[in-house]
Design a protein around this motif. Structure first.
Motif, mmCIF file in Angstrom:
data_model
loop_
_atom_site.group_PDB
_atom_site.id
_atom_site.type_symbol
_atom_site.label_atom_id
_atom_site.label_comp_id
_atom_site.label_asym_id
_atom_site.label_seq_id
_atom_site.Cartn_x
_atom_site.Cartn_y
_atom_site.Cartn_z
ATOM 1 N N GLN A 124 75.343 13.575 -7.167
ATOM 2 C CA GLN A 124 76.246 12.495 -7.583
ATOM 3 C C GLN A 124 75.491 11.271 -8.111
ATOM 4 O O GLN A 124 75.733 10.841 -9.242
ATOM 5 N N PRO A 125 74.579 10.687 -7.334
ATOM 6 C CA PRO A 125 73.849 9.526 -7.867
ATOM 7 C C PRO A 125 72.984 9.873 -9.066
ATOM 8 O O PRO A 125 72.802 9.051 -9.964
ATOM 9 N N LEU A 126 72.516 11.149 -9.100
ATOM 10 C CA LEU A 126 71.682 11.588 -10.225
ATOM 11 C C LEU A 126 72.491 11.573 -11.520
ATOM 12 O O LEU A 126 72.018 11.102 -12.561
ATOM 13 N N MET A 127 73.716 12.088 -11.433
ATOM 14 C CA MET A 127 74.596 12.119 -12.606
ATOM 15 C C MET A 127 74.942 10.696 -13.049
ATOM 16 O O MET A 127 74.950 10.383 -14.237
ATOM 17 N N THR A 128 75.256 9.825 -12.098
ATOM 18 C CA THR A 128 75.610 8.441 -12.421
ATOM 19 C C THR A 128 74.437 7.752 -13.107
ATOM 20 O O THR A 128 74.625 7.064 -14.129
ATOM 21 N N ALA A 129 73.242 7.963 -12.570
ATOM 22 C CA ALA A 129 72.052 7.342 -13.158
ATOM 23 C C ALA A 129 71.831 7.852 -14.573
ATOM 24 O O ALA A 129 71.516 7.074 -15.487
ATOM 25 N N THR A 130 72.034 9.176 -14.781
ATOM 26 C CA THR A 130 71.844 9.765 -16.117
ATOM 27 C C THR A 130 72.815 9.158 -17.129
ATOM 28 O O THR A 130 72.426 8.784 -18.245
#
Lengths: 160, 186
Positions: free
Chosen positions: A90-96
Motif C-alpha cells: 500500500q505505501p509502496l503504491m502511494t509513493a510510486t
C-alpha cells in the motif's frame, strides 16, 4: 556390596546393564539378603524391561483431524502471506503514484511553449509551399466569398 | 518406499506420501506424547501439532540425519515445550495447590482382568518417571516406551552415546530410589 548400593543398582541390574563383576556381586547379595530380595521381586513385578511395556496406539480418525488441521493451517498461511504483503504494498503504491505525479508536473513545466504567432507563421508557410494556399486570405480565388466580394466591389465588370 | 524417495515426495507436497508417513509414525509419536503429557486428549492435540510441524519444516530437514531421529526430535521437543507451558499454566492457575502428582488417567485395556493391576503398576511407574529431571525423563521414555537403542537416543537428543548411557544410568538409579518407597504397600 551393601544394601544401599544394591538397592541403587536394582533397576540397572533388571535391565541387564551392569558389568559382570557388579552383576555377580548383586546376585550374591540378593541370594543371601531377604529384604533386598523382596525389594528386587517387587521391582521386578512392577518394572519390566522396555520389551514388556504397553505401547499406546493412536486413536482412530486421528488422520482426519490431522489432515483438517493441516488444510486450515495452509489456508491461514496463504491469508497471512497476503496480510503481510499488503501493508508493504500500500505505501509502496502511494509513493510510486506520488513520484509519478511530481515527475509529470516537472516535465510539463519544463516543456517550451511556442507563441501563437510563431505557430501561425509556420503553418502559413507550410500551406503556401505545399498546396499554394494562403491560409490567411479570408476570400481565396475560386471561392464563393471572393465572388460576392467581386460583385460588391466591381459590379460593372462582373455583372453582365 | 525408500526414505529419500519419501522425503522427495513430501517436499513436493504429495498427500499420499504424507498419509504414508502418518501411518508409519502416528502410533510412535502418540505413545511418546502420552508418556510425556500424561493425558490422551493432550497427546492427540500434540500429535496434530507435530505432524503439521513436520509438514511445514520438511524442507529444512538435512538428509545427513535419519528421518526417524528427526521426527522423534521434533516430537520430544514439542512435548517438552508443551509440558513446560502446562507447568507454568498450572502454577499460575494455582492448580498445584490441590493436585498431587500427575498420573496417566484412564488406562485402556481390551482385557478387563489384567487392566486394574496393569493400570496400577503403570501409574506408579509413570508417577516416579514424572519426578525425574527433564533430561533423565526424556532418555528413559525413549528407551523404555519407544524401545530405542542408545545410538538412536543419542541421535534424537543430539548427544553422545556415552552421555545417553550416563543419563539412563542416573535415571534408573533415581527411578529406583523413587519407586521403592511407592512399592512398600504393593
Amino acid at each position: 556390596m551393601n544394601h544401599n548400593k544394591v538397592r541403587k543398582y536394582l533397576l540397572i541390574y533388571l535391565d541387564g546393564d551392569l558389568d559382570d563383576n557388579k552383576c555377580s556381586q548383586m546376585e550374591a547379595h540378593i541370594a543371601k539378603c531377604a529384604s533386598c530380595r523382596r525389594e528386587y521381586e517387587r521391582l521386578q513385578h512392577v518394572y519390566k524391561g522396555p520389551q514388556h511395556c504397553r505401547r499406546e496406539s493412536a486413536p482412530p480418525f486421528l488422520w482426519t483431524r490431522v489432515n483438517t488441521r493441516l488444510k486450515s493451517l495452509q489456508r491461514e498461511r496463504r491469508q497471512g502471506e497476503l496480510k503481510t504483503v499488503l501493508p508493504i504494498l500500500q505505501p509502496l503504491m502511494t509513493a510510486t503514484l506520488l513520484i509519478a505525479a511530481v515527475f509529470c508536473g516537472y516535465f510539463l513545466g519544463n516543456t517550451p511553449v511556442h507563441s501563437d504567432l510563431q505557430q501561425a507563421n509556420v503553418a502559413e508557410e507550410v500551406m503556401q509551399q505545399t498546396f499554394d494556399i494562403d491560409v490567411f486570405d479570408p476570400n481565396p480565388p475560386q471561392s464563393l466569398g471572393r465572388a460576392i466580394m467581386m460583385i460588391y466591389e466591381r459590379p460593372d465588370e462582373v455583372l453582365p | 518406499m525408500q526414505e529419500r524417495e519419501l522425503i522427495k515426495k513430501l517436499r513436493s507436497g504429495d498427500e499420499q506420501a504424507y498419509k504414508r508417513l502418518f501411518d508409519f509414525y502416528a502410533d510412535r509419536i502418540y505413545n511418546i506424547c502420552v508418556r510425556f503429557l500424561n493425558s490422551r486428549q493432550e497427546a492427540e492435540d500434540a500429535v496434530q501439532d507435530i505432524f503439521c510441524k513436520i509438514y511445514f519444516s520438511i524442507d529444512r530437514f538435512r538428509e545427513d540425519a535419519r528421518l526417524t531421529s528427526w521426527i522423534y526430535r521434533i516430537s520430544v521437543n514439542h512435548c517438552l515445550n508443551a509440558q513446560r507451558q502446562k507447568r507454568r499454566a498450572r502454577f499460575f492457575s494455582l492448580d498445584w495447590l490441590s493436585e498431587g502428582e500427575m498420573t496417566l488417567k484412564s488406562a485402556r485395556s481390551d482385557d478387563p482382568q489384567d487392566s486394574l493391576e496393569k493400570k496400577e503398576t503403570e501409574s506408579i511407574i509413570q508417577a516416579a518417571i514424572n519426578g525425574l529431571s527433564e533430561k533423565q525423563r526424556t532418555a528413559l521414555v525413549l528407551f523404555r516406551y519407544e524401545g530405542l537403542t542408545y545410538q538412536e537416543i543419542a541421535e534424537v537428543l543430539n548427544i553422545s552415546v556415552a552421555a545417553v548411557e550416563s543419563r539412563l544410568f542416573q535415571a534408573k538409579q533415581e527411578l529406583c530410589k523413587k519407586l521403592l518407597p511407592l512399592l512398600k504397600d504393593f
